[in-house]
Write a protein that holds these residues in place. Structure first.
Motif, PDB file in Angstrom:
ATOM      1  N   GLY A  21       6.199  11.189   1.976  1.00 34.00           N
ATOM      2  CA  GLY A  21       5.996   9.778   2.287  1.00 34.00           C
ATOM      3  C   GLY A  21       6.155   9.491   3.761  1.00 34.00           C
ATOM      4  N   GLY A  22       6.366   8.227   4.093  1.00 35.98           N
ATOM      5  CA  GLY A  22       6.556   7.837   5.481  1.00 35.98           C
ATOM      6  C   GLY A  22       5.362   7.131   6.078  1.00 35.98           C
ATOM      7  N   TRP A  23       4.180   7.214   5.408  1.00 33.58           N
ATOM      8  CA  TRP A  23       3.006   6.513   5.911  1.00 33.58           C
ATOM      9  C   TRP A  23       2.966   5.117   5.285  1.00 33.58           C
ATOM     10  CZ3 TRP A  23      -0.320   7.714   9.701  1.00 33.58           C
ATOM     11  CH2 TRP A  23      -0.269   9.015  10.196  1.00 33.58           C
ATOM     12  N   GLY A  24       2.990   4.093   6.070  1.00 32.62           N
ATOM     13  CA  GLY A  24       2.946   2.723   5.585  1.00 32.62           C
ATOM     14  C   GLY A  24       4.233   2.279   4.927  1.00 32.62           C
ATOM     15  N   GLY A  25       5.318   3.022   5.119  1.00 28.38           N
ATOM     16  CA  GLY A  25       6.606   2.609   4.598  1.00 28.38           C
ATOM     17  C   GLY A  25       6.774   2.805   3.113  1.00 28.38           C
ATOM     18  N   THR A  26       5.935   3.636   2.490  1.00 28.14           N
ATOM     19  CA  THR A  26       6.042   3.867   1.046  1.00 28.14           C
ATOM     20  C   THR A  26       6.246   5.336   0.769  1.00 28.14           C
ATOM     21  OG1 THR A  26       3.671   4.213   0.740  1.00 28.14           O
ATOM     22  CG2 THR A  26       4.466   1.945   0.599  1.00 28.14           C
ATOM     23  N   VAL A  27       6.717   5.603  -0.420  1.00 36.30           N
ATOM     24  CA  VAL A  27       6.761   6.970  -0.926  1.00 36.30           C
ATOM     25  C   VAL A  27       5.622   7.070  -1.930  1.00 36.30           C
ATOM     26  CG1 VAL A  27       8.149   8.710  -2.087  1.00 36.30           C
ATOM     27  CG2 VAL A  27       9.253   7.038  -0.606  1.00 36.30           C
ATOM     28  N   PRO A  28       4.451   7.572  -1.528  1.00 28.33           N
ATOM     29  CA  PRO A  28       3.216   7.408  -2.266  1.00 28.33           C
ATOM     30  C   PRO A  28       3.263   7.839  -3.718  1.00 28.33           C
ATOM     31  CG  PRO A  28       2.785   8.300  -0.096  1.00 28.33           C
ATOM     32  CD  PRO A  28       4.265   8.297  -0.285  1.00 28.33           C
ATOM     33  N   ALA A  69     -12.594   9.348   7.751  1.00 29.13           N
ATOM     34  CA  ALA A  69     -12.805   7.958   7.357  1.00 29.13           C
ATOM     35  C   ALA A  69     -11.788   7.532   6.311  1.00 29.13           C
ATOM     36  CB  ALA A  69     -14.227   7.779   6.824  1.00 29.13           C
ATOM     37  N   THR A  70     -11.432   8.459   5.410  1.00 28.67           N
ATOM     38  CA  THR A  70     -10.443   8.150   4.377  1.00 28.67           C
ATOM     39  C   THR A  70      -9.090   7.790   5.006  1.00 28.67           C
ATOM     40  OG1 THR A  70     -11.537   9.684   2.869  1.00 28.67           O
ATOM     41  CG2 THR A  70      -9.302   9.039   2.312  1.00 28.67           C
ATOM     42  N   ALA A  71      -8.750   8.459   6.101  1.00 22.92           N
ATOM     43  CA  ALA A  71      -7.476   8.178   6.768  1.00 22.92           C
ATOM     44  C   ALA A  71      -7.431   6.782   7.361  1.00 22.92           C
ATOM     45  CB  ALA A  71      -7.227   9.219   7.868  1.00 22.92           C
ATOM     46  N   LEU A  72      -8.607   6.198   7.644  1.00 21.45           N
ATOM     47  CA  LEU A  72      -8.649   4.851   8.207  1.00 21.45           C
ATOM     48  C   LEU A  72      -8.671   3.772   7.131  1.00 21.45           C
ATOM     49  CD1 LEU A  72     -11.257   5.422  11.066  1.00 21.45           C
ATOM     50  CD2 LEU A  72      -8.766   5.644  11.152  1.00 21.45           C
ATOM     51  N   VAL A  73      -8.968   4.198   5.888  1.00 22.28           N
ATOM     52  CA  VAL A  73      -9.035   3.245   4.780  1.00 22.28           C
ATOM     53  C   VAL A  73      -7.697   3.126   4.065  1.00 22.28           C
ATOM     54  CG1 VAL A  73     -10.116   2.772   2.543  1.00 22.28           C
ATOM     55  CG2 VAL A  73     -11.499   3.614   4.452  1.00 22.28           C
ATOM     56  N   SER A  74      -7.007   4.251   3.961  1.00 15.65           N
ATOM     57  CA  SER A  74      -5.728   4.260   3.239  1.00 15.65           C
ATOM     58  C   SER A  74      -4.703   5.073   4.022  1.00 15.65           C
ATOM     59  CB  SER A  74      -5.923   4.872   1.843  1.00 15.65           C
ATOM     60  OG  SER A  74      -4.679   5.151   1.241  1.00 15.65           O
ATOM     61  N   PRO A  75      -3.449   4.647   4.059  1.00 16.67           N
ATOM     62  CA  PRO A  75      -2.427   5.437   4.771  1.00 16.67           C
ATOM     63  C   PRO A  75      -2.234   6.808   4.152  1.00 16.67           C
ATOM     64  CG  PRO A  75      -1.423   3.652   3.510  1.00 16.67           C
ATOM     65  CD  PRO A  75      -2.895   3.393   3.522  1.00 16.67           C
ATOM     66  N   CYS A  76      -2.496   6.914   2.847  1.00 14.75           N
ATOM     67  CA  CYS A  76      -2.367   8.228   2.202  1.00 14.75           C
ATOM     68  C   CYS A  76      -3.387   9.224   2.745  1.00 14.75           C
ATOM     69  CB  CYS A  76      -2.545   8.083   0.689  1.00 14.75           C
ATOM     70  SG  CYS A  76      -1.337   7.003  -0.103  1.00 14.75           S
ATOM     71  N   ALA A 107      -8.894  11.868  16.799  1.00 12.87           N
ATOM     72  CA  ALA A 107      -9.107  10.434  16.975  1.00 12.87           C
ATOM     73  C   ALA A 107      -8.653   9.667  15.740  1.00 12.87           C
ATOM     74  CB  ALA A 107     -10.586  10.165  17.260  1.00 12.87           C
ATOM     75  N   ALA A 108      -8.923  10.242  14.539  1.00  9.42           N
ATOM     76  CA  ALA A 108      -8.510   9.580  13.301  1.00  9.42           C
ATOM     77  C   ALA A 108      -6.993   9.528  13.190  1.00  9.42           C
ATOM     78  CB  ALA A 108      -9.095  10.321  12.091  1.00  9.42           C
ATOM     79  N   LEU A 109      -6.310  10.577  13.645  1.00  8.80           N
ATOM     80  CA  LEU A 109      -4.849  10.581  13.609  1.00  8.80           C
ATOM     81  C   LEU A 109      -4.281   9.501  14.533  1.00  8.80           C
ATOM     82  CD1 LEU A 109      -2.170  11.812  12.715  1.00  8.80           C
ATOM     83  CD2 LEU A 109      -2.410  13.502  14.564  1.00  8.80           C
ATOM     84  N   ALA A 110      -4.858   9.396  15.738  1.00  6.48           N
ATOM     85  CA  ALA A 110      -4.384   8.367  16.674  1.00  6.48           C
ATOM     86  C   ALA A 110      -4.612   6.964  16.113  1.00  6.48           C
ATOM     87  CB  ALA A 110      -5.112   8.525  18.015  1.00  6.48           C
ATOM     88  N   ALA A 111      -5.790   6.767  15.474  1.00 10.79           N
ATOM     89  CA  ALA A 111      -6.076   5.452  14.889  1.00 10.79           C
ATOM     90  C   ALA A 111      -5.148   5.165  13.709  1.00 10.79           C
ATOM     91  CB  ALA A 111      -7.532   5.392  14.444  1.00 10.79           C
ATOM     92  N   SER A 112      -4.835   6.187  12.929  1.00  6.87           N
ATOM     93  CA  SER A 112      -3.940   6.008  11.784  1.00  6.87           C
ATOM     94  C   SER A 112      -2.535   5.636  12.233  1.00  6.87           C
ATOM     95  CB  SER A 112      -3.903   7.296  10.947  1.00  6.87           C
ATOM     96  OG  SER A 112      -5.176   7.597  10.415  1.00  6.87           O
ATOM     97  N   LEU A 113      -2.092   6.243  13.312  1.00 12.09           N
ATOM     98  CA  LEU A 113      -0.765   5.900  13.837  1.00 12.09           C
ATOM     99  C   LEU A 113      -0.694   4.429  14.227  1.00 12.09           C
ATOM    100  CD1 LEU A 113      -0.046   9.050  16.049  1.00 12.09           C
ATOM    101  CD2 LEU A 113       0.920   8.526  13.810  1.00 12.09           C
TER     102      LEU A 113
END
Length: 263
Positions: A21-28, A69-76, A107-113
């Protein structure tokens, strides 16, 4: 096989990062809505990884781009960026376009952060996993390139050996003719002469190896069977067929077979 093992390793790393977990403050994997989203993202990642192996080379970059693209749609989706890095690194040989695809996961990682504000631990783990996936892909690329080079060298040595054998046979036939044609020599009507297959006039422009491939095509063998019979790789067989079609001005292997039997 090498890439299958690599992808299983990278996918396991991605699942481990997702479970932490840790992405978006959830434990997916422990929450209902987030868990469903992450399962869906994992399925998309599996499909994208499989597509990278099944798609033709010209559209294979679509798989890592889909994961980005999936990384930009969902934090998972950010947890599966290491898999995107692995597939993207395979495109470096394409030049400018390949470099753009290889840079897409970064680039997707930087945008996700910026989008999902993950924990420091999750961001560091994902970045390290992306680096590991890229290094693993680079190692496998070098390994497969070396194997391909060895196969080409083997094919070249096989062709050279056959050429030497053909020259040796031609010299022996000339010596027999120079001696006046003894038993089994040219011109005495012996069975030995009849066993040598005559080359159709239209095939005189082909090399000995190309004519051998054309003869096997005329006998109904496919590329894999020709490769086994001629001790060549399928890639070399395809190259010979392309050269035969060009020299004879034909369109396909069926026309090669028809031209062979018509003489």
């Amino acid at each position: 096989m090498e890439r299958t093992i690599d992808k299983l390793i990278v996918f396991a790393i991605c699942l481990a990062g997702l479970a932490l977990g840790g992405w978006g403050g959830t434990v997916p994997l422990s929450e209902g809505t987030a868990g469903a989203a992450c399962v869906s993202t994992a399925l998309v990642a599996v499909c994208a990884g499989a597509l990278a192996e099944a798609l033709p080379d010209r559209i294979r970059p679509a798989a890592p781009v889909l994961l980005c693209a999936t990384a930009l749609v969902s934090p998972c989706g950010a947890a599966f960026l290491p898999l995107a890095c692995y597939d993207a690194m395979r495109e470096l040989h394409r030049g400018g376009f390949g470099h753009a695809v290889a840079a897409a996961p970064g680039a997707a990682l930087a945008a996700s952060l910026a989008l999902w504000s993950p924990s420091v631990a999750a961001a560091a783990l994902t970045a390290a996993s992306c680096a590991a996936g890229a290094l693993l892909s680079a190692r496998t690329n070098r390994l497969l390139a070396r194997l391909d080079t060895l196969h080409r060298l083997r094919d070249d040595m096989t062709v050279r050996t056959w050429d030497l054998l053909d020259r040796n046979r031609d010299l022996e036939e000339r010596l027999v003719r120079a001696d006046g044609g003894g038993p089994g020599g040219a011109g005495d009507g012996s069975p030995a002469d009849e066993e040598i297959p005559a080359r159709p006039a239209g095939f005189s422009c082909l090399s000995d190896r190309e004519f051998e491939v054309a003869r096997l095509i005329a006998e109904g063998l496919d590329n894999r069977e020709i490769a086994a019979a001629a001790y060549l790789s399928e890639g070399t067989v395809r190259n010979h067929i392309s050269s035969i079609l060009t020299k004879l001005q034909l369109k396909n292997r069926t026309q090669i077979a028809i031209a062979f039997w018509r003489g």
